[in-house]
Write a protein that holds these residues in place. Structure first.
Motif, mmCIF file in Angstrom:
data_model
loop_
_atom_site.group_PDB
_atom_site.id
_atom_site.type_symbol
_atom_site.label_atom_id
_atom_site.label_comp_id
_atom_site.label_asym_id
_atom_site.label_seq_id
_atom_site.Cartn_x
_atom_site.Cartn_y
_atom_site.Cartn_z
ATOM 1 N N VAL A 71 -48.877 51.788 24.528
ATOM 2 C CA VAL A 71 -49.711 52.112 23.293
ATOM 3 C C VAL A 71 -51.110 52.682 23.588
ATOM 4 O O VAL A 71 -51.659 53.540 22.969
ATOM 5 C CB VAL A 71 -49.868 50.731 22.362
ATOM 6 N N TRP A 72 -51.690 52.223 24.748
ATOM 7 C CA TRP A 72 -52.792 52.772 25.311
ATOM 8 C C TRP A 72 -52.805 54.143 25.592
ATOM 9 O O TRP A 72 -53.621 55.017 25.482
ATOM 10 C CB TRP A 72 -53.501 52.021 26.297
ATOM 11 N N LEU A 73 -51.731 54.546 26.276
ATOM 12 C CA LEU A 73 -51.570 55.858 26.815
ATOM 13 C C LEU A 73 -51.519 56.630 25.521
ATOM 14 O O LEU A 73 -51.656 58.083 25.251
ATOM 15 C CB LEU A 73 -50.448 56.050 27.498
ATOM 16 N N GLY A 74 -50.721 55.940 24.484
ATOM 17 C CA GLY A 74 -50.455 56.873 23.265
ATOM 18 C C GLY A 74 -51.854 57.107 22.396
ATOM 19 O O GLY A 74 -51.965 58.319 21.858
ATOM 20 N N VAL A 75 -52.866 56.192 22.586
ATOM 21 C CA VAL A 75 -54.170 56.390 21.988
ATOM 22 C C VAL A 75 -54.862 57.448 22.640
ATOM 23 O O VAL A 75 -55.358 58.462 22.088
ATOM 24 C CB VAL A 75 -54.910 55.098 21.984
ATOM 25 N N LEU A 76 -54.821 57.296 23.971
ATOM 26 C CA LEU A 76 -55.470 58.648 24.900
ATOM 27 C C LEU A 76 -54.667 59.947 24.345
ATOM 28 O O LEU A 76 -55.571 60.854 24.319
ATOM 29 C CB LEU A 76 -55.164 58.103 26.179
ATOM 30 N N ALA A 77 -53.388 59.954 24.432
ATOM 31 C CA ALA A 77 -52.822 61.175 24.125
ATOM 32 C C ALA A 77 -53.027 61.713 23.098
ATOM 33 O O ALA A 77 -52.820 62.994 22.581
ATOM 34 C CB ALA A 77 -51.297 60.957 24.430
ATOM 35 N N THR A 78 -53.549 61.028 21.717
ATOM 36 C CA THR A 78 -53.472 61.491 20.389
ATOM 37 C C THR A 78 -55.050 61.435 20.056
ATOM 38 O O THR A 78 -55.260 61.284 18.793
ATOM 39 C CB THR A 78 -52.876 60.355 19.750
ATOM 40 N N GLY A 79 -56.004 61.535 20.830
ATOM 41 C CA GLY A 79 -57.344 61.942 20.616
ATOM 42 C C GLY A 79 -58.381 60.690 21.004
ATOM 43 O O GLY A 79 -59.605 60.595 20.881
ATOM 44 N N TRP A 80 -57.967 59.570 21.632
ATOM 45 C CA TRP A 80 -58.598 58.379 22.319
ATOM 46 C C TRP A 80 -59.345 57.758 21.091
ATOM 47 O O TRP A 80 -58.639 57.124 20.190
ATOM 48 C CB TRP A 80 -59.444 58.861 23.255
ATOM 49 N N LYS A 81 -60.689 57.762 21.025
ATOM 50 C CA LYS A 81 -61.513 57.065 19.937
ATOM 51 C C LYS A 81 -61.350 57.677 18.433
ATOM 52 O O LYS A 81 -61.416 56.780 17.598
ATOM 53 C CB LYS A 81 -62.979 57.012 20.248
ATOM 54 N N ASN A 82 -60.881 58.729 18.502
ATOM 55 C CA ASN A 82 -60.292 59.620 17.243
ATOM 56 C C ASN A 82 -59.011 59.452 16.981
ATOM 57 O O ASN A 82 -58.536 60.070 15.970
ATOM 58 C CB ASN A 82 -61.118 61.050 17.077
ATOM 59 N N SER A 83 -58.145 58.710 17.726
ATOM 60 C CA SER A 83 -56.772 58.716 17.573
ATOM 61 C C SER A 83 -56.449 58.216 16.296
ATOM 62 O O SER A 83 -57.185 57.020 15.939
ATOM 63 C CB SER A 83 -56.046 58.011 18.805
ATOM 64 N N ASP A 84 -55.362 58.727 15.356
ATOM 65 C CA ASP A 84 -54.836 57.999 14.032
ATOM 66 C C ASP A 84 -54.196 56.867 14.539
ATOM 67 O O ASP A 84 -53.994 55.973 13.672
ATOM 68 C CB ASP A 84 -53.839 59.196 13.601
ATOM 69 N N LEU A 85 -53.598 56.473 15.697
ATOM 70 C CA LEU A 85 -53.165 55.351 15.879
ATOM 71 C C LEU A 85 -53.834 54.095 15.654
ATOM 72 O O LEU A 85 -53.609 52.946 15.251
ATOM 73 C CB LEU A 85 -52.423 55.247 17.290
ATOM 74 N N ILE A 86 -55.214 54.323 15.835
ATOM 75 C CA ILE A 86 -56.239 53.148 15.649
ATOM 76 C C ILE A 86 -56.350 52.607 14.300
ATOM 77 O O ILE A 86 -56.108 51.446 14.022
ATOM 78 C CB ILE A 86 -57.701 53.483 16.277
ATOM 79 N N ALA A 87 -56.473 53.492 13.276
ATOM 80 C CA ALA A 87 -56.646 53.412 12.080
ATOM 81 C C ALA A 87 -55.121 52.730 11.409
ATOM 82 O O ALA A 87 -55.142 51.772 10.481
ATOM 83 C CB ALA A 87 -56.803 54.579 11.277
ATOM 84 N N ARG A 88 -54.091 53.235 12.173
ATOM 85 C CA ARG A 88 -52.693 52.399 11.297
ATOM 86 C C ARG A 88 -52.300 51.412 12.034
ATOM 87 O O ARG A 88 -51.699 50.547 11.382
ATOM 88 C CB ARG A 88 -51.626 53.845 11.891
ATOM 89 N N LEU A 89 -52.623 50.986 13.356
ATOM 90 C CA LEU A 89 -52.224 49.805 13.960
ATOM 91 C C LEU A 89 -53.323 48.861 14.224
ATOM 92 O O LEU A 89 -52.768 47.500 14.293
ATOM 93 C CB LEU A 89 -51.865 50.310 15.467
#
Length: 315
Positions: free
Chosen positions: A89-107
């Motif tokens: 999951v952390w690698l997914g966050v890094l790959a999708t924009g890190w601090k601006n990753s959409d995964l942060i808002a969703r998860l």
């Protein structure tokens, strides 16, 4: 005059119960059957026959963990799998924009919906309210639902979400150290229940005690649950509590001394872990599995009820 019989049994000499043609004066210590050297199995006292050894293996508790679970062949495995999920999951966050990753808002866990704006510094959504976000006061805002808006999955997914490397490294190090020890005494299923229920308890505490628009993420609730469980089990076996007490004290100090750390999730996790461990460790031996199942199931129902009450209040 009669000739002696060639059958040892006819002369009164004992023969092996599995090999009737072999004379023996050795008997199984459990069933008293005569056994030959090929059938002897070493025991604490004397020898046992193969049949008694098989019966003992079927009825023994050697494949059960201390508190009733099935003993894991490799007590590290569950912790390794959990670490791998967090890492992916952390690698997914890094790959999708890190601090601006959409995964942060969703998860990540947000009690009530927030407005995410890419014109800000990212990382945490900005709590502006749905109407302001819809009007686009930031120019690029879009609404991100929270638990009260139906995103109940955040109560679980937030436990596997990290952004900063120091955050995931610290949590996974603690899991690597404590997880195998707890799985060794609890068994895999009970250990996994401990981990997930502790994390959920931390999420419920965040839901009730944090601000409505505050975003929370990380496995810390589950990790603190392991701290609480370790302390309870160490107390149960009358082990030296100084090391775990020091570890908990240091981590609680960091919780309240360092800004932007969710004390709600930490306290909820450690309380939940201690309660789960108490149910597992102090269940009566005669009805251990039933009591443990009822205890953990009841705790889960309490957590679900607390979520429903809080969602109703926020809505």
């Amino acid at each position: 005059m009669t000739q002696p019989s060639g059958d040892p049994a006819a002369t009164g000499v004992p023969t092996c119960y599995r090999h009737p043609d072999r004379e023996t004066w050795i008997r199984c210590q459990r069933c008293d059957r005569p056994i030959c050297p090929d059938c002897m199995r070493d025991a604490a006292v004397g020898f046992h026959c193969p049949q008694c050894v098989q019966e003992a293996n079927r009825s023994s508790r050697q494949n059960r963990a201390v508190y009733g679970g099935e003993r894991s062949a490799d007590p590290r495995l569950t912790s390794y799998v959990l670490i791998a999920i967090n890492a992916l999951v952390w690698l997914g966050v890094l790959a999708t924009g890190w601090k601006n990753s959409d995964l942060i808002a969703r998860l990540a866990l947000v009690p009530k919906g927030t407005c995410e704006s890419l014109s800000s510094d990212g990382y945490y959504p900005t709590a502006l309210g749905e109407r302001l976000c819809t009007l686009g006061t930031q120019g690029d805002g879009h609404w991100v639902p929270g638990v009260a808006d139906g995103a109940v999955w955040q109560l679980i997914t937030s436990q596997f979400l990290h952004v900063e490397v120091w955050h995931i490294a610290g949590n996974m190090l603690a899991l690597w150290m404590l997880g195998p020890q707890l799985e060794n005494v609890l068994g895999r299923t009970r250990f996994l229940a401990l981990y997930l229920l502790s994390g959920l308890a931390g999420s419920v505490a965040v839901l009730w005690l944090s601000g409505a628009g505050q975003l929370t993420l990380g496995a810390s609730g589950a990790i603190y649950g392991l701290f609480g469980a370790y302390a309870v089990i160490a107390h149960k076996v009358r082990a030296d509590l100084r090391s775990i007490a020091t570890l908990v004290a240091v981590n609680l100090f960091i919780t309240f001394a360092v800004p932007n750390i969710s004390w709600q999730g930490h306290l909820g996790g450690i309380a939940g872990g201690a309660l789960v461990a108490a149910v597992l460790a102090y269940a009566p031996r005669a009805r251990r599995t039933q009591v443990q199942a009822l205890g953990l199931g009841g705790f889960l129902l309490v957590l679900v009820a607390l979520v429903a009450l809080r969602v109703a209040a926020l809505s």
